[in-house]
Design a protein around this motif. Structure first.
Motif, PDB file in Angstrom:
ATOM      1  N   ALA A   1      33.468  47.691  57.340  1.00 12.82           N
ATOM      2  CA  ALA A   1      33.624  46.292  56.930  1.00 12.82           C
ATOM      3  C   ALA A   1      33.401  46.127  55.440  1.00 12.82           C
ATOM      4  O   ALA A   1      32.446  46.664  54.877  1.00 12.82           O
ATOM      5  N   VAL A   2      34.313  45.390  54.801  1.00 13.19           N
ATOM      6  CA  VAL A   2      34.104  45.003  53.402  1.00 13.19           C
ATOM      7  C   VAL A   2      34.112  43.480  53.365  1.00 13.19           C
ATOM      8  O   VAL A   2      34.478  42.841  54.353  1.00 13.19           O
ATOM      9  N   GLU A   3      33.717  42.908  52.251  1.00 10.54           N
ATOM     10  CA  GLU A   3      33.765  41.453  52.138  1.00 10.54           C
ATOM     11  C   GLU A   3      35.205  41.022  52.361  1.00 10.54           C
ATOM     12  O   GLU A   3      36.074  41.331  51.545  1.00 10.54           O
ATOM     13  N   ASP A   4      35.451  40.350  53.475  1.00  8.50           N
ATOM     14  CA  ASP A   4      36.823  39.932  53.768  1.00  8.50           C
ATOM     15  C   ASP A   4      37.056  38.561  53.138  1.00  8.50           C
ATOM     16  O   ASP A   4      36.704  37.542  53.703  1.00  8.50           O
ATOM     17  N   LEU A   5      37.648  38.579  51.960  1.00  8.85           N
ATOM     18  CA  LEU A   5      37.847  37.326  51.234  1.00  8.85           C
ATOM     19  C   LEU A   5      39.327  36.958  51.186  1.00  8.85           C
ATOM     20  O   LEU A   5      39.798  36.341  50.247  1.00  8.85           O
ATOM     21  N   SER A   6      40.031  37.371  52.234  1.00  5.59           N
ATOM     22  CA  SER A   6      41.471  37.100  52.240  1.00  5.59           C
ATOM     23  C   SER A   6      41.779  35.607  52.259  1.00  5.59           C
ATOM     24  O   SER A   6      42.860  35.192  51.875  1.00  5.59           O
ATOM     25  N   ASP A   7      40.809  34.792  52.695  1.00  7.41           N
ATOM     26  CA  ASP A   7      41.032  33.347  52.716  1.00  7.41           C
ATOM     27  C   ASP A   7      40.449  32.640  51.502  1.00  7.41           C
ATOM     28  O   ASP A   7      40.451  31.414  51.439  1.00  7.41           O
ATOM     29  N   ALA A   8      39.926  33.413  50.566  1.00  6.81           N
ATOM     30  CA  ALA A   8      39.328  32.778  49.385  1.00  6.81           C
ATOM     31  C   ALA A   8      40.402  32.037  48.602  1.00  6.81           C
ATOM     32  O   ALA A   8      41.498  32.553  48.424  1.00  6.81           O
ATOM     33  N   PRO A   9      40.083  30.837  48.129  1.00 11.06           N
ATOM     34  CA  PRO A   9      41.095  30.039  47.446  1.00 11.06           C
ATOM     35  C   PRO A   9      41.586  30.680  46.152  1.00 11.06           C
ATOM     36  O   PRO A   9      42.646  30.351  45.664  1.00 11.06           O
ATOM     37  N   ASN A  10      40.826  31.644  45.598  1.00 17.39           N
ATOM     38  CA  ASN A  10      41.198  32.213  44.305  1.00 17.39           C
ATOM     39  C   ASN A  10      42.419  33.117  44.378  1.00 17.39           C
ATOM     40  O   ASN A  10      42.999  33.458  43.371  1.00 17.39           O
TER      41      ASN A  10
ATOM     42  N   LEU B   1      36.842  47.198  60.394  1.00 14.21           N
ATOM     43  CA  LEU B   1      36.208  46.134  61.161  1.00 14.21           C
ATOM     44  C   LEU B   1      35.837  45.005  60.218  1.00 14.21           C
ATOM     45  O   LEU B   1      35.563  45.233  59.040  1.00 14.21           O
TER      46      LEU B   1
ATOM     47  N   ARG C   1      25.797  46.688  53.558  1.00 12.34           N
ATOM     48  CA  ARG C   1      27.222  46.940  53.347  1.00 12.34           C
ATOM     49  C   ARG C   1      27.479  47.428  51.914  1.00 12.34           C
ATOM     50  O   ARG C   1      28.350  48.247  51.671  1.00 12.34           O
TER      51      ARG C   1
ATOM     52  N   HIS D   1      40.118  28.769  41.236  1.00  8.35           N
ATOM     53  CA  HIS D   1      40.278  27.594  42.083  1.00  8.35           C
ATOM     54  C   HIS D   1      38.963  27.331  42.816  1.00  8.35           C
ATOM     55  O   HIS D   1      38.382  28.226  43.400  1.00  8.35           O
TER      56      HIS D   1
ATOM     57  N   GLU E   1      31.763  33.930  55.579  1.00 12.59           N
ATOM     58  CA  GLU E   1      32.764  34.954  55.897  1.00 12.59           C
ATOM     59  C   GLU E   1      33.293  34.826  57.329  1.00 12.59           C
ATOM     60  O   GLU E   1      34.296  35.445  57.681  1.00 12.59           O
TER      61      GLU E   1
ATOM     62  N   GLY F   1      44.761  30.855  43.257  1.00 10.97           N
ATOM     63  CA  GLY F   1      44.388  30.161  42.030  1.00 10.97           C
ATOM     64  C   GLY F   1      44.110  31.099  40.873  1.00 10.97           C
ATOM     65  O   GLY F   1      43.959  30.669  39.747  1.00 10.97           O
ATOM     66  N   ASP F   2      44.048  32.379  41.134  1.00  6.10           N
ATOM     67  CA  ASP F   2      43.704  33.341  40.096  1.00  6.10           C
ATOM     68  C   ASP F   2      44.820  33.430  39.058  1.00  6.10           C
ATOM     69  O   ASP F   2      45.928  33.872  39.357  1.00  6.10           O
ATOM     70  N   PRO F   3      44.544  33.020  37.818  1.00  2.95           N
ATOM     71  CA  PRO F   3      45.601  33.022  36.815  1.00  2.95           C
ATOM     72  C   PRO F   3      46.005  34.421  36.368  1.00  2.95           C
ATOM     73  O   PRO F   3      47.027  34.584  35.726  1.00  2.95           O
ATOM     74  N   THR F   4      45.196  35.434  36.727  1.00  2.00           N
ATOM     75  CA  THR F   4      45.526  36.785  36.289  1.00  2.00           C
ATOM     76  C   THR F   4      46.558  37.427  37.207  1.00  2.00           C
ATOM     77  O   THR F   4      47.076  38.477  36.921  1.00  2.00           O
ATOM     78  N   ARG F   5      46.791  36.824  38.396  1.00  2.00           N
ATOM     79  CA  ARG F   5      47.744  37.418  39.326  1.00  2.00           C
ATOM     80  C   ARG F   5      49.169  36.990  39.012  1.00  2.00           C
ATOM     81  O   ARG F   5      49.386  35.888  38.580  1.00  2.00           O
TER      82      ARG F   5
ATOM     83  N   THR G   1      34.459  42.792  45.651  1.00  4.40           N
ATOM     84  CA  THR G   1      35.784  42.667  46.250  1.00  4.40           C
ATOM     85  C   THR G   1      36.298  41.237  46.178  1.00  4.40           C
ATOM     86  O   THR G   1      37.387  40.953  46.661  1.00  4.40           O
TER      87      THR G   1
END
Lengths: 480, 57
Positions: B41-50, A18, A328, A408, A237, B53-57, A471
């Protein structure tokens, strides 16, 4: 594993997990930030005039405006890089450590819950006053309306963030327009038309009656103009595009507030004598009453009411997100970290905070202790101030751990490190001002948070999910 | 009974009904869904700009 297989596995994992719903846009962020704060323009800011006179109130308005502008810019950069619910709590978790994060999360929850309680209390008072104005001869009790406001707004929050913050956007927009309507209604562009020039010209008797120490004392009430705008970060979020929505909504919010605060001061200083203004409960409504214009009176009456509702609504949203984020990561019992499978809101956190807010809202009425309300408000303000205390050093560390170019940033704070240093200096000045007026309350609140910290270290820290809490897609910090 | 008293009672009844609805819904959801799912639920940061931009990826 092929790209198609990777996508399929990701989708599968997400279907079993979720998450909060990503539906918000910059207008919702504006509605959340300005909505929480705007009630301070309708009541509360004017106590700065009591402490520092007309000009003391204006200087406090602009100096504290500088504090909040720095704070919003800092928030915009950090939140656009780490857009997670919890706002400053999440920032503290990533940059400083668990104990700081626990404290900041607690400051946020207490600040918003206490402010929500104060808003509900004031709402009850406003409705009973309105009933008298409308000709009711029976004294209406404020209890049921204070309770209904909290429960009704909690229900709205429970059912979904989109409608909650859309409502906030609309009623906040209306309240802002009523302030502008008052300015236009009294021909504010011509100070000699309706307004009394004595209030505006700033003679020794009303300008700075207590000198510059009065200005320092006024700083703590200058916070009313902007207290809560940092709450925009809590919604990160749930934004469709957080890197765009948070900086845009927050910057538009602080711009609106600086303009609304200045117009509020100008109109009230020109219509009300400073001795009265310094103690008035609803200064903008009183200013409208002085004009004798019924339409303006009605507009400002509903403006005050809507601003109070918007503030309570935004507070429920932000307090529940802070509480949910801590749970959480197991800084609090994991039970509070649940998301509603249908509405995608932190439903248990929302419901849990309702009785606490109700208790603090009706206690001043129940005990016939008006001073208790000011204590609750002071608790809220000081909790907010403690959050700001951490934000300056936190930002300096954020830039050191992830220097420019390493991640970024959707928004880059200009003139670094000036805004962070200015924020730290101004927060110290406001602390000093608060100590002058509420020394005992300040020390009591510090003792409360110290005890909470001891509880966290001794009893709670062992449950914290140390690995799973980080995360954010940030690269390894410099030096680690 | 005056109109003022009726309005007060209506406010109490409405507040109680809304509170009851929320409590019932919390209990209903608790019974219907697995606790692990509700707390997933976890911190959903799928839209984070990093992410890009993450140079380690």
């Amino acid at each position: 594993m092929s790209t198609r297989e990777t996508v399929s596995v990701t989708v599968d994992v997400r279907e079993k997990q979720l998450a909060l719903r990503k539906v918000l846009s910059p207008i919702h962020i504006w509605g959340l930030g300005v909505g929480i704060v705007l009630v301070g323009e309708f009541m509360g800011w004017n106590f700065s005039v009591q402490k520092g006179g007309m000009y003391g109130g204006l200087v406090a308005c602009w100096i504290v405006g500088l504090l909040y502008t720095s704070l919003v810019m800092i928030d915009a950069e950090v939140t656009s890089a780490v857009p997670a619910a919890g706002g400053q709590y999440t920032q503290a978790k990533h940059t400083i450590g668990p104990l700081m994060a626990f404290n900041v999360g607690l400051y946020l929850t207490m600040a918003y819950t206490m402010l929500e309680a104060a808003n509900a209390n004031v709402l009850g008072y406003l409705l009973t006053t309105m009933s008298s104005v409308l000709g009711s001869t029976t004294q209406i009790s404020a209890y049921p309306f204070a309770v209904l406001a909290i429960v009704g707004l909690a229900w709205l929050n429970y059912r979904g963030v989109f409608v909650t913050l859309s409502v906030n956007y609309l009623i906040t927009g209306f309240a802002v327009l009523t302030i502008l309507a008052l300015f236009l209604g009294i021909a504010g562009w011509d100070p000699s038309a309706v307004m009394s020039l004595k209030g505006l010209t700033g003679q020794l008797g009303n300008g700075l009656p207590y000198g510059w120490i009065g200005v320092v004392a006024a700083l703590q009430f200058g916070m009313w103009y902007y207290l809560g705008i940092e709450g925009t970060a809590q919604a990160a979020e749930e934004c469709r595009s957080p890197s765009r929505a948070i900086p845009l909504g927050s910057m538009a919010g602080i711009t609106t507030l600086v303009i609304a605060a200045t117009v509020t001061w100008y109109v009230c200083a020109g219509l009300l004598p400073w001795q009265y203004l310094g103690t008035a409960i609803t200064p903008l409504f009183d200013a409208a009453r002085v004009t004798g214009n019924t339409a303006l009176m009605l507009l400002l009456m509903f403006g005050t009411l809507f601003a109070t509702l918007a503030s309570a609504n935004g507070c429920i949203n932000d307090a529940s997100r802070a509480w949910f984020s801590m749970a959480r990561d197991r800084y609090l019992p994991e039970w509070f970290g649940a998301v509603h499978p249908r509405y995608r809101t932190p439903f248990r956190s929302i419901v849990f905070l309702v009785p606490i807010a109700i208790a603090f809202a009706i206690l001043p009425i129940l005990l016939h202790q008006d001073t208790l309300l000011s204590t609750i408000i002071t608790f809220s303000i000081l909790s907010g101030l403690l959050t700001y205390t951490f934000m300056g050093p936190n930002f300096l560390r954020f830039r050191r751990l992830w220097p420019m170019g390493s991640i970024h940033r959707a928004y880059i704070l200009p003139l670094h490190p000036m805004p962070a240093i200015m924020l730290m200096i101004l927060v110290l000045a406001v602390f000093f001002a608060t100590f002058l007026g509420y020394g005992v309350a300040l020390l009591s609140i510090l003792a409360f948070y110290l005890l909470a910290s001891i509880w966290f270290v001794l009893r709670r820290y062992k449950y914290v999910d140390k690995g799973a809490q980080f995360t954010a897609p940030l690269p390894r910090p410099r030096g680690y | 009974m005056s109109v003022a008293r009726l309005v007060e009672i209506a406010a109490w009844v409405l507040a109680a009904a809304i509170a009851l609805w929320m409590v019932v819904d919390v209990i209903r959801v608790d019974h219907k869904y697995d606790e692990e799912y509700l707390s997933s639920a976890v911190e959903d940061l799928s839209d984070a700009p990093n992410l890009e931009g993450d140079p380690t990826r």
